[in-house]
Design a protein around this motif. Structure first.
Motif, PDB file in Angstrom:
ATOM      1  N   UNK A  70       0.844  -1.191   0.000  1.00 50.66           N
ATOM      2  CA  UNK A  70       0.000   0.000   0.000  1.00 50.66           C
ATOM      3  C   UNK A  70       0.876   1.236   0.000  1.00 50.66           C
ATOM      4  N   UNK A  71       0.268   2.361  -0.314  1.00 50.50           N
ATOM      5  CA  UNK A  71       0.916   3.658  -0.162  1.00 50.50           C
ATOM      6  C   UNK A  71      -0.126   4.578   0.468  1.00 50.50           C
ATOM      7  N   UNK A  72       0.321   5.349   1.466  1.00 58.32           N
ATOM      8  CA  UNK A  72      -0.578   6.232   2.208  1.00 58.32           C
ATOM      9  C   UNK A  72      -0.212   7.676   1.906  1.00 58.32           C
ATOM     10  N   UNK A  84       3.872   7.691   2.646  1.00 57.14           N
ATOM     11  CA  UNK A  84       4.748   6.706   3.282  1.00 57.14           C
ATOM     12  C   UNK A  84       4.219   5.304   3.010  1.00 57.14           C
ATOM     13  N   UNK A  85       5.060   4.323   3.284  1.00 56.98           N
ATOM     14  CA  UNK A  85       4.710   2.909   3.210  1.00 56.98           C
ATOM     15  C   UNK A  85       5.223   2.228   4.468  1.00 56.98           C
ATOM     16  N   UNK A 109       4.442   8.237  -8.026  1.00 58.86           N
ATOM     17  CA  UNK A 109       4.648   7.596  -6.716  1.00 58.86           C
ATOM     18  C   UNK A 109       3.779   6.349  -6.611  1.00 58.86           C
ATOM     19  N   UNK A 110       2.540   6.456  -7.072  1.00 55.37           N
ATOM     20  CA  UNK A 110       1.631   5.301  -7.043  1.00 55.37           C
ATOM     21  C   UNK A 110       2.177   4.188  -7.934  1.00 55.37           C
ATOM     22  N   UNK A 111       2.654   4.542  -9.125  1.00 60.41           N
ATOM     23  CA  UNK A 111       3.192   3.532 -10.048  1.00 60.41           C
ATOM     24  C   UNK A 111       4.423   2.832  -9.474  1.00 60.41           C
ATOM     25  N   UNK A 112       5.314   3.605  -8.868  1.00 62.54           N
ATOM     26  CA  UNK A 112       6.519   3.009  -8.276  1.00 62.54           C
ATOM     27  C   UNK A 112       6.159   2.080  -7.112  1.00 62.54           C
ATOM     28  N   UNK A 113       5.229   2.506  -6.272  1.00 59.35           N
ATOM     29  CA  UNK A 113       4.816   1.657  -5.151  1.00 59.35           C
ATOM     30  C   UNK A 113       4.127   0.390  -5.659  1.00 59.35           C
ATOM     31  N   UNK A 114       3.373   0.515  -6.740  1.00 61.94           N
ATOM     32  CA  UNK A 114       2.696  -0.645  -7.324  1.00 61.94           C
ATOM     33  C   UNK A 114       3.708  -1.649  -7.869  1.00 61.94           C
ATOM     34  N   UNK A 115       4.759  -1.149  -8.501  1.00 61.24           N
ATOM     35  CA  UNK A 115       5.788  -2.037  -9.055  1.00 61.24           C
ATOM     36  C   UNK A 115       6.501  -2.822  -7.955  1.00 61.24           C
ATOM     37  N   UNK A 116       6.660  -2.207  -6.782  1.00 60.38           N
ATOM     38  CA  UNK A 116       7.362  -2.856  -5.677  1.00 60.38           C
ATOM     39  C   UNK A 116       6.443  -3.691  -4.787  1.00 60.38           C
TER      40      UNK A 116
END
Length: 171
Positions: A70-72, A84-85, A109-116
């Motif tokens: 997730x990303x908040x 943050x995560x 930021x959403x795309x990078x967090x999704x990839x990880x």
């Protein structure tokens, strides 16, 4: 348009009779004006954003949203946005990063967090507006979520442990 009927009596004193005004043409004119304004008015559809709500289910679900899945986003005052995560134990002033609403930074930021994300199908975006956040920033974040084409997101209040770190960063 108005009709005045006056009756005269022959001889002697003239008696004043009340005037009778025919209002039928005035009613017709009123309906014509109403019709005119109805046809010339622009009927615009209000701008609304669909808010995807989860379907009701009888099956109990496990907590599938972990820290890395997730990303908040925390919306603050003065058009500031933090993300943050982390969980309650790991979140520090160093983990709480700041970005802004220019360009597609939030979408990136959403795309990078999704990839990880370890389980991409359970990736969730959490939006937490503070009491000082404004509505425009909230809509901007929702627009960025729509741009990134992620359907799992939630809106909730900021937690006390996040608020503590947020207040330390914004001092």
């Amino acid at each position: 348009m108005a009709e005045v009927i006056v009756q005269e009596k022959k001889g002697g004193k003239q008696k004043k009779t009340p005037l009778r005004v025919d209002m039928t043409p005035m009613v017709d004119l009123g309906f014509l004006l109403i019709t005119f304004f109805m046809f010339t008015t622009n009927f615009t559809k209000p701008n609304v954003m669909d808010l995807g709500l989860p379907a009701k289910s009888d099956i109990p679900t496990k907590n599938v949203v972990d820290d890395k899945n997730q990303v908040t986003f925390i919306l603050g005052k003065d058009n500031r946005v933090f993300y943050h995560q982390s969980n309650a134990k790991e979140l520090t002033e160093n983990n709480l990063k700041e970005t802004d609403f220019s360009g597609v930074k939030i979408s990136n930021i959403i795309s990078e967090a999704y990839k990880k994300a370890p389980i991409p199908e359970n990736f969730t975006i959490i939006v937490k507006p503070t009491d000082d956040a404004n509505y425009k920033n909230f809509v901007d974040v929702l627009d960025n979520i729509a741009i990134s084409k992620k359907e799992r997101y939630g809106i909730t209040d900021i937690k006390p442990w996040e608020k503590k770190v947020y207040e330390n960063v914004t001092k």
